[in-house]
Design a protein around this motif. Sequence first.
Motif, PDB file in Angstrom:
ATOM      1  N   MET A 131       0.821  -1.212   0.000  1.00 47.45           N
ATOM      2  CA  MET A 131       0.000   0.000   0.000  1.00 47.45           C
ATOM      3  C   MET A 131       0.854   1.261   0.000  1.00 47.45           C
ATOM      4  SD  MET A 131      -3.049  -0.971  -0.372  1.00 47.45           S
ATOM      5  CE  MET A 131      -2.405  -2.385  -1.297  1.00 47.45           C
ATOM      6  N   ALA A 132       2.018   1.213   0.639  1.00 43.94           N
ATOM      7  CA  ALA A 132       2.925   2.366   0.584  1.00 43.94           C
ATOM      8  C   ALA A 132       3.320   2.634  -0.858  1.00 43.94           C
ATOM      9  CB  ALA A 132       4.157   2.107   1.445  1.00 43.94           C
ATOM     10  N   GLY A 133       3.556   1.568  -1.596  1.00 41.90           N
ATOM     11  CA  GLY A 133       3.864   1.724  -3.019  1.00 41.90           C
ATOM     12  C   GLY A 133       2.663   2.171  -3.820  1.00 41.90           C
ATOM     13  N   ALA A 134       1.477   1.653  -3.465  1.00 41.41           N
ATOM     14  CA  ALA A 134       0.273   1.969  -4.228  1.00 41.41           C
ATOM     15  C   ALA A 134      -0.111   3.439  -4.117  1.00 41.41           C
ATOM     16  CB  ALA A 134      -0.888   1.087  -3.750  1.00 41.41           C
ATOM     17  N   VAL A 135       0.122   4.045  -2.948  1.00 47.60           N
ATOM     18  CA  VAL A 135      -0.254   5.461  -2.781  1.00 47.60           C
ATOM     19  C   VAL A 135       0.890   6.402  -3.149  1.00 47.60           C
ATOM     20  CG1 VAL A 135      -1.881   4.843  -0.961  1.00 47.60           C
ATOM     21  CG2 VAL A 135       0.419   5.628  -0.334  1.00 47.60           C
ATOM     22  N   GLY A 136       2.033   5.833  -3.520  1.00 51.80           N
ATOM     23  CA  GLY A 136       3.154   6.659  -3.940  1.00 51.80           C
ATOM     24  C   GLY A 136       3.910   7.309  -2.798  1.00 51.80           C
ATOM     25  N   LEU A 137       3.915   6.696  -1.635  1.00 48.69           N
ATOM     26  CA  LEU A 137       4.634   7.264  -0.496  1.00 48.69           C
ATOM     27  C   LEU A 137       6.142   7.137  -0.713  1.00 48.69           C
ATOM     28  CD1 LEU A 137       4.310   8.514   2.348  1.00 48.69           C
ATOM     29  CD2 LEU A 137       4.514   6.191   3.265  1.00 48.69           C
ATOM     30  N   ARG A 138       6.837   8.255  -0.653  1.00 53.35           N
ATOM     31  CA  ARG A 138       8.273   8.245  -0.883  1.00 53.35           C
ATOM     32  C   ARG A 138       9.058   8.829   0.295  1.00 53.35           C
ATOM     33  NH1 ARG A 138       6.517   5.142  -3.672  1.00 53.35           N
ATOM     34  NH2 ARG A 138       6.330   5.098  -5.939  1.00 53.35           N
ATOM     35  N   ASP A 139       8.349   9.446   1.210  1.00 51.29           N
ATOM     36  CA  ASP A 139       9.037  10.078   2.330  1.00 51.29           C
ATOM     37  C   ASP A 139       8.042  10.220   3.481  1.00 51.29           C
ATOM     38  OD1 ASP A 139      11.039  11.269   3.774  1.00 51.29           O
ATOM     39  OD2 ASP A 139      10.670  13.280   2.977  1.00 51.29           O
ATOM     40  N   VAL A 140       8.574  10.257   4.706  1.00 49.45           N
ATOM     41  CA  VAL A 140       7.750  10.468   5.896  1.00 49.45           C
ATOM     42  C   VAL A 140       8.211  11.773   6.536  1.00 49.45           C
ATOM     43  CG1 VAL A 140       7.074   9.582   8.151  1.00 49.45           C
ATOM     44  CG2 VAL A 140       7.415   7.994   6.237  1.00 49.45           C
ATOM     45  N   ARG A 141       7.316  12.709   6.671  1.00 51.77           N
ATOM     46  CA  ARG A 141       7.668  14.048   7.137  1.00 51.77           C
ATOM     47  C   ARG A 141       7.799  14.130   8.659  1.00 51.77           C
ATOM     48  NH1 ARG A 141       2.668  16.999   4.695  1.00 51.77           N
ATOM     49  NH2 ARG A 141       1.796  14.969   5.284  1.00 51.77           N
ATOM     50  N   TYR A 142       7.232  13.144   9.366  1.00 51.95           N
ATOM     51  CA  TYR A 142       7.194  13.255  10.823  1.00 51.95           C
ATOM     52  C   TYR A 142       8.539  12.901  11.437  1.00 51.95           C
ATOM     53  CZ  TYR A 142       2.213  13.242   9.850  1.00 51.95           C
ATOM     54  OH  TYR A 142       0.976  13.548   9.356  1.00 51.95           O
ATOM     55  N   GLU A 143       8.944  13.707  12.409  1.00 54.23           N
ATOM     56  CA  GLU A 143      10.186  13.450  13.130  1.00 54.23           C
ATOM     57  C   GLU A 143       9.982  12.252  14.069  1.00 54.23           C
ATOM     58  OE1 GLU A 143      13.137  14.940  12.902  1.00 54.23           O
ATOM     59  OE2 GLU A 143      12.392  16.177  11.243  1.00 54.23           O
ATOM     60  N   PRO A 144      11.058  11.459  14.312  1.00 48.66           N
ATOM     61  CA  PRO A 144      10.930  10.335  15.252  1.00 48.66           C
ATOM     62  C   PRO A 144      10.503  10.840  16.626  1.00 48.66           C
ATOM     63  CG  PRO A 144      12.980  10.207  14.017  1.00 48.66           C
ATOM     64  CD  PRO A 144      12.395  11.551  13.706  1.00 48.66           C
ATOM     65  N   GLY A 145       9.536  10.155  17.202  1.00 45.89           N
ATOM     66  CA  GLY A 145       9.050  10.539  18.521  1.00 45.89           C
ATOM     67  C   GLY A 145       8.602   9.305  19.271  1.00 45.89           C
ATOM     68  N   GLU A 146       7.579   9.458  20.066  1.00 40.66           N
ATOM     69  CA  GLU A 146       7.055   8.326  20.825  1.00 40.66           C
ATOM     70  C   GLU A 146       6.586   7.240  19.850  1.00 40.66           C
ATOM     71  OE1 GLU A 146       4.070   7.603  24.649  1.00 40.66           O
ATOM     72  OE2 GLU A 146       4.078   9.530  23.580  1.00 40.66           O
ATOM     73  N   ASN A 147       7.003   6.009  20.077  1.00 42.07           N
ATOM     74  CA  ASN A 147       6.685   4.934  19.140  1.00 42.07           C
ATOM     75  C   ASN A 147       6.617   3.596  19.866  1.00 42.07           C
ATOM     76  OD1 ASN A 147       9.398   3.384  18.833  1.00 42.07           O
ATOM     77  ND2 ASN A 147       9.951   5.560  18.672  1.00 42.07           N
TER      78      ASN A 147
END
Length: 956
Positions: A131-147
């Motif tokens: 699905m990441a490929g299907a929607v064309g996701l190439r980057d994540v804008r969110y900074e690493p945080g609570e996970n």
Amino acid sequence: MKDFIIPTKDMGTPAKHGAPVTLTIDGMEITVPAGTSVMRAAAEAGISVPKLCASDMLDAFGSCRLCLVEIEGMRGTPASCTTPVSPGMKVKTQTESLKTLRKGVMELYISDHPLDCLTCAANGDCELQDMAGAVGLRDVRYEPGENHFLRRAATGTNPQYMPIDDSNPYFSYDPAKCIVCSRCVRACEEVQGTFALTISGRGFDSRVTAGMNESFMASDCVSCGACVQACPTATLIEKSVTAIGTPERVVKTTCAYCGVGCSFDAHMRGDEVVRMVPSKDGKANRGHSCVKGRFAWGYAQHQDRILKPMVRERITDPWREVSWDEALSFTATKLKGIQAAHGVDSIGVITSSRCTNEETYLVQKLTRAVFGNNNTDTCARVCHSPTGYGLKQTFGTSAGTQDFDSVEDTDVVIVIGANPTDGHPVFASRLRKRLRAGAKLIVIDPRRIDLLTTPHMGAAWHLPLRPGTNVAVLTALAYVIVTEGLQDDTFIAERCDADEYADYIDFLTDPAHAPEAVETVTGVPADLIRQAARAFAQGGNGAIYYGLGVTEHSQGSTTVMSIANLAMLTGNIGRRGVGVNPLRGQNNVQGSCDMGSFPHELPGYRHVSDDTARGIFEAAWGVKISDEPGLRIPNMLDAAVNGSFKGLYVQGEDILQSDPDTKHVSAGLAAMDCVIVQDLFLNETANYAHVFLPGCSFLEKDGTFTNAERRINRVRKVMAPKNGYADWEVTQLLANAMGGNWTYTDPSQIMDEIAATTPSFAHVSYALLDEMGSVQWPCNDDAPEGTPIMHIDAFVRGKGRFIRTEYVATDERTGPRFPLLLTTGRILSQYNVGAQTRRTANSEWHAEDRLEIHPHDAENRGVKEGDWVRLASRAGDTTLRATLTDRVAPGVVYTTFHHPDTQANVVTTDNSDWATNCPEYKVTAVQVLPSNGPSEWQKDYAAQAEAARRILPAAE
């Protein structure tokens, strides 16, 4: 990527049935049934809408927000999975705003997910990745945080991180990779019906939890694999995939465990099985499975497998490995010598309910066409032979009336003498789903079975009868129906024999059959019987499902006829949602009966004295066939002890462990001059064998199985036979060594011969099965695509036959020496004699047979939980550990028979059904007393078994 590697297109939501609705999706007009989701409509048009929480195995949920679409005239961007189609609807699945929304949703998912794709076990088989490929996701804008996925945070240990749960032997649960789509939770509820999983916490703290924050192994999880199959990531994944890698090809085959006959896709890498996945297009299982079929296939590669033929002159000698030629020559010489010395009837065969139809057909042909007698029998003798007799007498054919889909339309269900959640778990899940939808349940069983604890079900009645009183209870139910005028007079007048019915009513209306009159015999309160009778007669579509708790009695055949009477009395025959449905215990027990494994019947249930039927096979085989019925298994053993029966070929059965009165079975086997065992392992019967011919697992077979609903399913070879020959080839080699001159080159030729000689299989061929997936016999000119439901307009015999069913108490009585009644059964994780499942991790759930005893009876005997107890009957005794439970009533004890070190059948007697000799496993008078451990008999048996399994080193 998943669909590229393993083409299994998921349509997003379940199929619907309704009036046609036409709509437009991305400019394409499509017509689908009313109630269909927009997502599924798009999929049927070949348009893929991104999704994560949706699956066509589950009801629409609408939580992932990835499947958003735009619909003309509708505000916002609704979820396509939860939005039903409407006439004239215009849908867009790809717009700039949708692309932006979906990409934003995927960013949120990925921001709390480990990016270890290259080393992840689901790499190449991950829907999140797809699905990441299907929607064309190439980057994540969110900074690493609570996970949830990093073991350590900047300030130390990450409080959100949870370690992998590896407690289950077959799959792992990695919370760090969970996207909380709820598919696993919904699969556990909607498909399996166990409700073992839940989502705990809210928002960012949401977690998938097993039980009450337990490990999967400690929870109520039954390891069916539905959650693993539903998971879109590597959160829940098979350990075999982690160890071996992503599968590269699929072979569709059929499970070799119980009589449900589940279709499976064997996911392969080379010739190695990576995993078994239930087929969504399997008509018996509809994409579901149980722990045995899904995971317990490793026995095929177990180190205990014997892969070379072995022989020995005496059963006290060690085994000697030989070539196939020497083994077959040795066997043929022995068998010919026995017949020369003791006559043509001195040898016989036992066919297997675990082997294919084609293999079974050849074994019964071996004895009839080569040995020259009808000495053939099968394990159905000790399980469902009364079904064959009883249903043939009443309906005219020896099989169940419905397909499994029929349960979706039932309104009230009688389950008698069966424990589907353990013995037929996939069917049980389908039944539970119907119970949750409002169907009523009537259980007739001495033991409180798990079906009675189905979450969220409607009305239920448990009739906890005394073992051995089935006929009295069923006749009392019929008495209530008739005396209160609840019978279906129209059905009876149109479909049943009037004279037989009049005679039955004359018998039935005797006050001696009233619930109040039989209460002291059955132990069931009269009012409970009356309530159940009214519920069944007035509840709408009524279906009856039964198991070995019906057939394995001295009145097994009478009980089957009582069930048939009840179905005809209420008009519950010949349509969906009703019927008489025997739940067959083994994968091909129906097929072994169909193929002529009984000594009095040729394939297709035609008596050997029938000149016309015999003539068909004589013409096909080029030999004369005896018109005299042969010996049943008990008769073979009796004749062996008497000295007139000297040779036996046993394919894929373990009669020493599975048949009653173990001491009598061992005496019969020991008296024979040549016992040939063909199996995967040196089983208990092989302790008394002179020849061992290595067999094949279902993974190495081509052929067909016939399940409990008469469904003929293809079994396909996923790897070459490890012993060098398929089982049917071994039988042919033995036949030819004895002068048979058989020339089959492929199992499809055997099926062609079956079709040519057996009317109910007349149209069956591998080509038809490959085209349709499966068919249910009869499959002939009248029903070229099979018969899902029998007796729609008329019974096979013409008019249905009511038969008097007088209750006759068993000869097995309790008394001062043996005051308790023992009944036996199965458990979910083990199968039959355990030869397969004991060689898998399933033993982690059930490592030994235990005796269930009521706390009151235990207290009277000074027995505590886990204590060793001596279980003794008139036939023998054994020891095992006790489990205290109120699932059994006072005066009743219960055990399983999966483990040879217990040998529960040393206790069961030689009492049997009056018509078929089916043993009375379910009623044995016993005493239970404290013990210090294994009995002397068990110790002697273990020593004898160890000595009998010695194999000479190859050099010797």
